[in-house]
Design a protein around this motif. Sequence first.
Motif, PDB file in Angstrom:
ATOM      1  N   THR A 172       0.853  -1.179   0.000  1.00  0.00           N
ATOM      2  CA  THR A 172       0.000   0.000   0.000  1.00  0.00           C
ATOM      3  C   THR A 172       0.889   1.229   0.000  1.00  0.00           C
ATOM      4  O   THR A 172       2.046   1.159   0.409  1.00  0.00           O
ATOM      5  N   ALA A 214      -0.102   3.876   1.718  1.00  0.00           N
ATOM      6  CA  ALA A 214      -0.616   4.612   2.870  1.00  0.00           C
ATOM      7  C   ALA A 214       0.525   5.243   3.661  1.00  0.00           C
ATOM      8  O   ALA A 214       1.633   4.698   3.735  1.00  0.00           O
ATOM      9  N   ASP A 252      -3.879  -2.584   0.929  1.00  0.00           N
ATOM     10  CA  ASP A 252      -4.910  -1.597   0.631  1.00  0.00           C
ATOM     11  C   ASP A 252      -6.291  -2.233   0.809  1.00  0.00           C
ATOM     12  O   ASP A 252      -6.412  -3.426   1.113  1.00  0.00           O
ATOM     13  N   CYS A 268      -5.120  -4.032   7.064  1.00  0.00           N
ATOM     14  CA  CYS A 268      -5.654  -3.214   5.982  1.00  0.00           C
ATOM     15  C   CYS A 268      -5.514  -1.745   6.378  1.00  0.00           C
ATOM     16  O   CYS A 268      -6.251  -1.246   7.234  1.00  0.00           O
ATOM     17  N   PRO A 291      -6.245   1.295   5.105  1.00  0.00           N
ATOM     18  CA  PRO A 291      -7.360   2.251   5.135  1.00  0.00           C
ATOM     19  C   PRO A 291      -8.353   1.984   6.270  1.00  0.00           C
ATOM     20  O   PRO A 291      -8.895   2.925   6.850  1.00  0.00           O
TER      21      PRO A 291
END
Length: 157
Positions: free
Chosen positions: A13, A15, A47, A91, A93
């Motif tokens: 990811t 992030a 993600d 995860c 998010p």
Amino acid sequence: MSRRLKLALQVATDAAGLPGKAQLKTWMDAALRPGVKTAEITVRIVDAEEGQQLNRDYRGKDYATNVLTFTFDDDMPAVEGLPLFGDLVLCAPVVEREAQEQGKTLLAHYCHMIVHGTLHLQGYDHIEDDEADEMEALETQIVTTLGYDDPYRTDTE
């Protein structure tokens, strides 16, 4: 205590604000129970799309969740003195959204999710109320020892 924790970190990811490998190892080591002398754990931070796919494929639930725990052998519970093997999938998010909703810092929530998942790897669960009480008490003790607030605290003073 002399314990060997081998950690592989996979980041899938883009992030921001993700914990580093050293931070993850600190949290995981704190969550490993005294009988665990060696552990090999992979942490994969994903993600929403991958998180949803894994949750659907392995749990039959079609949404992304905060943490998924995969033990090496579901039929073999963690046994004192034997190596612990497993994977944790976080995860990004979902963890970020939950941290905001719960009024926590992102790192505090990642810490809680790592502790939670590491306890699952060792056979702890929260399906039954008495199991949930035991697991939550242990999580609270570990997370607060690591310098974060009680993860189950409901007030946001």
